[in-house]
Design a protein around this motif. Structure first.
Motif, short mmCIF file in Angstrom:
data_model
loop_
_atom_site.label_atom_id
_atom_site.label_comp_id
_atom_site.label_asym_id
_atom_site.label_seq_id
_atom_site.Cartn_x
_atom_site.Cartn_y
_atom_site.Cartn_z
N ILE A 1 31.78 40.75 35.51
CA ILE A 1 31.85 41.28 34.14
C ILE A 1 30.56 40.91 33.40
O ILE A 1 30.16 39.75 33.36
CB ILE A 1 33.07 40.71 33.40
CG1 ILE A 1 34.36 41.18 34.07
CG2 ILE A 1 33.06 41.12 31.93
CD1 ILE A 1 35.62 40.62 33.45
N ASP A 2 29.90 41.93 32.84
CA ASP A 2 28.66 41.74 32.08
C ASP A 2 27.62 40.96 32.90
O ASP A 2 27.02 39.99 32.42
CB ASP A 2 28.93 41.01 30.76
CG ASP A 2 29.84 41.80 29.84
OD1 ASP A 2 29.77 43.05 29.89
OD2 ASP A 2 30.62 41.19 29.10
N SER A 3 27.46 41.36 34.14
CA SER A 3 26.49 40.71 35.01
C SER A 3 25.73 41.77 35.79
O SER A 3 26.02 42.97 35.70
CB SER A 3 27.19 39.75 35.98
OG SER A 3 27.82 40.45 37.03
N LYS A 4 24.75 41.33 36.59
CA LYS A 4 23.99 42.27 37.40
C LYS A 4 24.85 42.89 38.50
O LYS A 4 24.44 43.86 39.14
CB LYS A 4 22.78 41.58 38.04
CG LYS A 4 23.15 40.45 39.00
CD LYS A 4 21.90 39.81 39.59
CE LYS A 4 22.25 38.68 40.57
NZ LYS A 4 21.04 38.05 41.14
N PHE A 5 26.06 42.34 38.69
CA PHE A 5 26.96 42.86 39.72
C PHE A 5 28.02 43.80 39.15
O PHE A 5 28.92 44.22 39.88
CB PHE A 5 27.65 41.72 40.46
CG PHE A 5 26.71 40.80 41.18
CD1 PHE A 5 25.92 41.26 42.23
CD2 PHE A 5 26.59 39.48 40.81
CE1 PHE A 5 25.05 40.42 42.89
CE2 PHE A 5 25.73 38.62 41.48
CZ PHE A 5 24.94 39.10 42.53
N THR A 6 27.97 44.10 37.86
CA THR A 6 28.96 44.99 37.27
C THR A 6 28.95 46.33 38.00
O THR A 6 27.91 46.95 38.14
CB THR A 6 28.66 45.21 35.78
OG1 THR A 6 28.66 43.95 35.10
CG2 THR A 6 29.71 46.12 35.15
N PRO A 7 30.10 46.78 38.49
CA PRO A 7 30.12 48.02 39.28
C PRO A 7 29.88 49.25 38.43
O PRO A 7 30.17 49.27 37.23
CB PRO A 7 31.52 48.02 39.90
CG PRO A 7 32.35 47.23 38.95
CD PRO A 7 31.44 46.17 38.40
N ILE A 8 29.36 50.26 39.09
CA ILE A 8 29.14 51.56 38.46
C ILE A 8 30.32 52.45 38.81
O ILE A 8 30.70 52.58 39.97
CB ILE A 8 27.83 52.19 38.96
CG1 ILE A 8 26.66 51.28 38.64
CG2 ILE A 8 27.63 53.57 38.36
CD1 ILE A 8 25.36 51.73 39.27
N GLY A 9 30.91 53.11 37.81
CA GLY A 9 32.04 53.99 38.08
C GLY A 9 32.80 54.29 36.81
O GLY A 9 32.45 53.82 35.72
N ASN A 10 33.85 55.07 36.96
CA ASN A 10 34.63 55.50 35.81
C ASN A 10 35.78 54.55 35.52
O ASN A 10 36.72 54.43 36.30
CB ASN A 10 35.19 56.92 36.05
CG ASN A 10 34.10 57.96 36.16
OD1 ASN A 10 33.09 57.86 35.47
ND2 ASN A 10 34.29 58.94 37.03
N ALA A 11 35.67 53.82 34.45
CA ALA A 11 36.80 53.09 33.85
C ALA A 11 37.57 52.22 34.83
O ALA A 11 38.78 52.27 34.92
CB ALA A 11 37.76 54.09 33.20
N SER A 12 36.85 51.38 35.58
CA SER A 12 37.56 50.39 36.37
C SER A 12 38.02 49.27 35.44
O SER A 12 37.41 49.00 34.42
CB SER A 12 36.67 49.83 37.49
OG SER A 12 35.55 49.16 36.94
N GLU A 13 39.09 48.60 35.78
CA GLU A 13 39.69 47.59 34.92
C GLU A 13 39.70 46.23 35.60
O GLU A 13 39.77 46.12 36.82
CB GLU A 13 41.14 47.97 34.58
CG GLU A 13 41.29 49.29 33.85
CD GLU A 13 42.74 49.58 33.50
OE1 GLU A 13 43.46 48.62 33.15
OE2 GLU A 13 43.16 50.75 33.60
N SER A 14 39.65 45.19 34.76
CA SER A 14 39.82 43.82 35.23
C SER A 14 41.19 43.34 34.78
O SER A 14 41.51 43.37 33.59
CB SER A 14 38.74 42.92 34.63
OG SER A 14 39.05 41.56 34.85
N ILE A 15 42.03 42.92 35.75
CA ILE A 15 43.40 42.52 35.44
C ILE A 15 43.72 41.21 36.16
O ILE A 15 43.35 41.01 37.32
CB ILE A 15 44.41 43.62 35.87
CG1 ILE A 15 44.10 44.94 35.16
CG2 ILE A 15 45.84 43.18 35.58
CD1 ILE A 15 45.06 46.07 35.51
#
Length: 461
Positions: A56-70
């Protein structure tokens, strides 16, 4: 599973204590050592004190449509990073990870659980690609976990990264399903550890099978034969997990007659293979046929490994002679059969390694292109070690194996994906939390009764 988990933590503790006292570092230090806790922020630590980087908010943040962290649900059996959170999406998302060139492990960590009403456990179905390879296709994590009898999954792959390449790992949900991931590891490996030009292709006499950089591998089995489980931290620097489950793959005759020699005195000398090839613990235990020549000549020491059909497999056998009576060529010679074909007419560990106490391994490639039987999805690889029938060829009509690894090799289309296993019977799908609490409740009166009896006996004595 509790005794196995206990052994894992005991192995981890003893290894950490040994390194601390001796001031040692692992034989190999990876150039890239990325541990990505998906759905996390910051740098959470796992139980083995490895630091993971959140996406989250890092250089590893994935690219894509609306993935969620749960967060994993409170009822989840997972209590350690990276399984406490997940990244989920009903659309494709991609991680782009800069790496140095070279051969790498990719480990994908999954905690298949119901994360919310929108992400039901049974509705995860997705594919995973890395570089040009298909690692998983229409993968159902919950069915796979249930079939294996566990709650967590780790799938390990090997790929080569070309100069200047950034590795893209893409998760693509199947129709009306979602994709998820809890953790990603990317660990460098020594060049040529599993990529090799000298694996014995047992289907053709005197022919090698090169495993080149355009091949991807999936680890299917990695077993410390005859020994205890070895935790990732107790590996040689690459965080591999070594199971101790060779017994469950043995046929009944082998279970009855085979023995478990151990090395408690002989110092290991890594001259035939690099020290990082396998942990010393793999080389200090093993399984052999026993000392009764008559019995040994009557059976083959046999393991049976279920595998996906229509693939080639790399089979690595780890050996080390450490018994004091086995010191020279011919003391213990034997035969090796694989998939009902001859892999070695005259195997001799001393001949391969040079001396007692010298670890060595041998690589073989075998094709599993037979059709499954009936409704089964797997085909069986039979690995057999046979004692020599003629006493004049060997002093001890016996055989030994210390460890093994089996890797699936990608096909010509870059595919590694196999079918999902069948779901276990409904009786086996009771949630672990409810069965655990129920079994504990039912055991409580028994425990109290036993303790009362013991106290009463002590008072009488």
């Amino acid at each position: 599973m509790k005794p196995i988990v206990t052994l894992l933590y005991l192995s981890l503790f003893l290894h950490i204590l040994t390194l601390f006292v001796a001031g040692q570092s692992p034989p190999y230090t990876p150039v890239d050592n990325i541990t990505l806790a998906c759905g996390n922020s910051g740098q959470p630590s796992s139980n083995d004190n490895r630091e993971w980087s959140g996406d989250i908010d890092s250089k590893f943040t994935p690219i894509g449509n609306a993935s969620e962290s749960i967060n994993a649900p409170p009822s989840s059996t997972a209590s350690q990073v990276p399984y406490t959170k997940a990244r989920l999406s009903r659309s494709k998302f991609t991680y782009t990870i800069p790496l140095s060139p070279g051969q790498k492990f990719i480990r994908l960590h999954f905690n298949p659980d119901t994360y919310s009403p929108d992400f039901q456990r049974s509705n995860s179905l997705f594919s995973v690609t890395a570089a040009s390879f298909t690692l998983l296709k229409d993968f159902n994590a919950s069915v796979t976990a249930d079939a294996s009898g566990g709650s967590l999954l780790v799938r390990e792959f090997c790929v080569n990264i070309e100069t200047g390449q950034r590795l893209e790992i893409t998760f693509t949900p199947s129709k009306d399903a979602y994709a998820f991931i809890n953790g990603i590891e990317i660990i460098s490996m020594p060049t040529g550890l599993y990529y090799t030009s000298s694996a014995n292709f047992i289907e053709t006499i005197a022919r090698s099978y090169p495993i080149e950089n355009n091949t991807a591998l999936e680890m299917v089995y990695r077993i410390n034969v005859g020994g205890a489980p070895i935790s990732p931290y107790a590996d040689t620097g690459m965080y591999r997990t070594w199971e101790a489950a060779d017994y469950i793959y043995l046929d009944d005759t082998s279970k009855e007659f085979s023995v478990l020699p151990q090395n408690n005195t002989i110092e290991l000398n890594f001259v035939a293979v690099p020290e990082y090839s396998a942990p010393e613990e793999v080389c200090k235990t093993g399984r052999s046929m026993g000392m009764n020549k008559t019995i040994n000549k009557s059976y083959n020491l046999t393991w049976v490994f279920p595998l996906d059909p229509k693939f080639y497999y790399l089979v690595r056998l780890h050996f080390c002679e450490f018994e004091s009576d086995i010191t020279k060529y011919g003391d213990r010679s034997f035969q090796i059969y694989m998939a009902n074909q001859t892999a070695e007419e005259l195997a001799d560990v001393i001949g391969w390694s040079g001396a007692n106490g010298n670890p060595v391994y041998r690589d073989y490639v075998v094709g599993m292109f037979m059709s499954p039987v009936g409704s089964q999805k797997k085909v069986n690889l039979f690995l057999e070690l046979a004692a020599l029938q003629r006493d004049s060829y060997t002093t001890y009509n016996d055989a030994i194996l210390n460890g093994l690894e089996i890797f699936k090799l990608s096909d010509s289309n870059g595919n590694l994906a196999g079918p999902n296993p069948d779901s276990p019977p409904l009786a086996q799908q009771i949630p672990k939390s409810s069965t655990t609490s129920k079994s504990h409740a039912s055991l409580l009166p028994i425990i109290v009764g036993v303790l009362s009896a013991v106290l009463l006996l002590l008072s009488v004595l």
